[in-house]
Design an enzyme around this catalytic site. Sequence first.
Site, short mmCIF file in Angstrom:
data_model
loop_
_atom_site.label_atom_id
_atom_site.label_comp_id
_atom_site.label_asym_id
_atom_site.label_seq_id
_atom_site.Cartn_x
_atom_site.Cartn_y
_atom_site.Cartn_z
N ARG A 38 -10.42 -7.44 -14.43
CA ARG A 38 -11.22 -8.40 -15.20
C ARG A 38 -12.68 -7.96 -15.29
O ARG A 38 -13.37 -8.22 -16.26
CB ARG A 38 -11.17 -9.78 -14.52
CG ARG A 38 -9.86 -10.48 -14.66
CD ARG A 38 -9.85 -11.80 -13.92
NE ARG A 38 -9.52 -11.66 -12.51
CZ ARG A 38 -10.33 -11.98 -11.49
NH1 ARG A 38 -11.52 -12.47 -11.72
NH2 ARG A 38 -9.93 -11.83 -10.25
N GLN A 59 -19.24 -15.44 1.96
CA GLN A 59 -18.39 -16.61 1.73
C GLN A 59 -18.10 -17.40 3.00
O GLN A 59 -17.68 -18.55 2.94
CB GLN A 59 -17.09 -16.19 1.03
CG GLN A 59 -17.35 -15.73 -0.40
CD GLN A 59 -16.11 -15.19 -1.12
OE1 GLN A 59 -15.00 -15.33 -0.63
NE2 GLN A 59 -16.32 -14.57 -2.26
N HIS A 111 -9.28 -5.72 -6.37
CA HIS A 111 -8.50 -6.96 -6.40
C HIS A 111 -7.48 -6.84 -7.52
O HIS A 111 -7.84 -6.46 -8.64
CB HIS A 111 -9.38 -8.15 -6.80
CG HIS A 111 -10.39 -8.57 -5.79
ND1 HIS A 111 -11.72 -8.68 -6.08
CD2 HIS A 111 -10.25 -8.97 -4.50
CE1 HIS A 111 -12.37 -9.14 -5.02
NE2 HIS A 111 -11.52 -9.31 -4.05
N HIS A 116 -10.52 -6.55 4.34
CA HIS A 116 -11.10 -7.18 3.14
C HIS A 116 -12.00 -8.34 3.54
O HIS A 116 -11.54 -9.32 4.12
CB HIS A 116 -10.00 -7.66 2.20
CG HIS A 116 -10.50 -8.05 0.85
ND1 HIS A 116 -11.07 -7.15 -0.01
CD2 HIS A 116 -10.55 -9.24 0.20
CE1 HIS A 116 -11.44 -7.77 -1.13
NE2 HIS A 116 -11.14 -9.04 -1.02
N HIS A 131 -4.56 -8.19 -2.36
CA HIS A 131 -3.67 -9.31 -2.72
C HIS A 131 -2.34 -8.79 -3.30
O HIS A 131 -1.32 -8.94 -2.67
CB HIS A 131 -4.31 -10.33 -3.68
CG HIS A 131 -5.64 -10.83 -3.21
ND1 HIS A 131 -5.79 -11.44 -1.99
CD2 HIS A 131 -6.89 -10.79 -3.77
CE1 HIS A 131 -7.08 -11.77 -1.83
NE2 HIS A 131 -7.76 -11.38 -2.89
N ASP A 136 -10.97 -11.87 4.02
CA ASP A 136 -11.41 -12.18 2.66
C ASP A 136 -12.50 -13.25 2.59
O ASP A 136 -13.67 -12.96 2.80
CB ASP A 136 -10.16 -12.58 1.84
CG ASP A 136 -10.43 -12.68 0.35
OD1 ASP A 136 -11.58 -12.57 -0.05
OD2 ASP A 136 -9.48 -12.84 -0.43
C1 NGQ Z 1 -14.25 -12.50 -4.97
N1 NGQ Z 1 -12.21 -13.61 -4.30
O1 NGQ Z 1 -14.65 -11.50 -5.54
O2 NGQ Z 1 -14.87 -13.02 -4.04
C2 NGQ Z 1 -12.96 -13.11 -5.41
C3 NGQ Z 1 -13.25 -14.21 -6.38
C4 NGQ Z 1 -12.87 -13.17 -8.61
C5 NGQ Z 1 -10.91 -13.65 -4.35
N2 NGQ Z 1 -10.32 -13.12 -5.36
C6 NGQ Z 1 -13.86 -13.76 -7.65
N3 NGQ Z 1 -10.22 -14.21 -3.39
O3 NGQ Z 1 -11.81 -12.72 -8.23
O4 NGQ Z 1 -13.21 -13.16 -9.79
ZN ZN Z 2 -11.74 -10.49 -2.31
#
Ligand code: NGQ
Ligand code: ZN
Length: 459
Positions: free
Chosen positions: A216, A66, A239, A61, A276, A327
């Site tokens: 989401r 980032q 996720h 992942h 996760h 991640d």
């Molecule tokens: C992401 N990261 O997509 O980079 C997500 C944050 C979200 C993590 N969840 C954004 N660690 O989940 O809405």
């Molecule tokens: Zn992620």
Amino acid sequence: MSREASRHLFAPLALLPGGWATDVGLDLDGAGNLTGVTAGAASKGRDRLDGPVLPGFPNLHSHAFQRAMAGLAEHRGSDPEDDFWSWRKLMYGLAGALMPEEIQAIAAQLYVEMLEAGYTAVAEFHYLHHQPDGRPYDDLAELSERVIAAAKEAGIGITHLPVMYLTGGLGGKPATEGQRRFLNPPERFLRLVETLRSRHGGDADIAFGIAPHSLRAVPPDALKAIVAAVDAATPIHIHIAEQTGEVDQCLAWSGKRPVEWLVENAPVDRRWCLVHATHMTSDEIRRAATSGAVAGLCPTTEANLGDGFFPAEDWRAAGGTLGLGSDSHISVSVIEELRWLEYGRRLVARRRNRLTGTGGIKDLFLAALDGGARASGRPIGRMAPGRRADMIVLDQDAATLAEIPPDRLLDALVFAGNVNPVKHVMVGGRWHVRDGRHSRRDDILSRYRRALASVRSRL
Ligand code: NGQ
Ligand code: ZN
């Protein structure tokens, strides 16, 4: 030593699927696959590897961009309840600013660091698709191509996972301005996946999967549409249940918890990687574990974001498969991910040896190799005929490994040191790291510096 490896190698000590083996002959074909793995082989006619050999580690992942904010979100702002959601706001600022060549520069730097840490493959969960104002680039796949080009420059194997993103929250909440670079309706999303597959189909170091971002971001009908469009061999990453906030929202929306909703409404099976999966009841653990899905754990990021601890003992007891990822890349170290996973469980349980069994950390290590390989959808993760020739040679002169018997070597590797003991790294039959240094470390680092200076001047 040249980058092209000899086709016949000799490892005095190597970690095979069944455990440590001595005097291992390794035969490679010209395409970078292992064709023979023989314990008790003679060394004659083979190139001797100068340290213990491990399979290359799959990183399941990654959000490559980032890496450019690692260390920049570690001071508290005005909100004493600083959590995941405030970190995300900062992250969106970066995501909105990056230009294509900067994305490539950051990803290449990250992948060099991954290789030097012993990760030989990465599953890139890629959701930055469009221009900053949300319009697609002339080439819909522009930013995917940048990340793939970075993987090629560094020489890491990649499972590219274009991300499907549609909404800003459960129940069809509209996406926000900060999310407009991410958005694709199902038809355009599937076109992106097909375009990439047709361009890179023949490359053994590249595979593709799909990634509905989260419950989401992807409503049920869109989730159904994209999952129905892929075959039985395509990895599907999502996720899920990372924060309690998401669990609460999901309960309010559907009356179900996220993992519970997913196993009841999607054909969750061995193709799936549940990234996760931090917050599960015992019933959810049982149902998700027996589905065959891989739990994609990212302990350093989960710690950094204050997500919670994955219920790892219960997951394994239920027969669950797991793998590891870095991640957000707050840290790029297989060792640190494994150490945090075990230490986190010890701190919660106030006991020792939670995942380290009678054989030490070896079983977890082998399990995470297999889980990562499965989530990557590529023939990696083991030294066995038919797998890619992805391997790591450890530094036999590292003080933390000195005089450690083989059956304790991984324990010393994971728990005892803070100096990277990864000496040489091979991907698909080619050496990319020799004596701890990636062959392109310097030029990729200077391009990264220039890219960061330019991004920061605009933020
Ligand atoms: C992401 N990261 O997509 O980079 C997500 C944050 C979200 C993590 N969840 C954004 N660690 O989940 O809405
Ligand atoms: Zn992620």
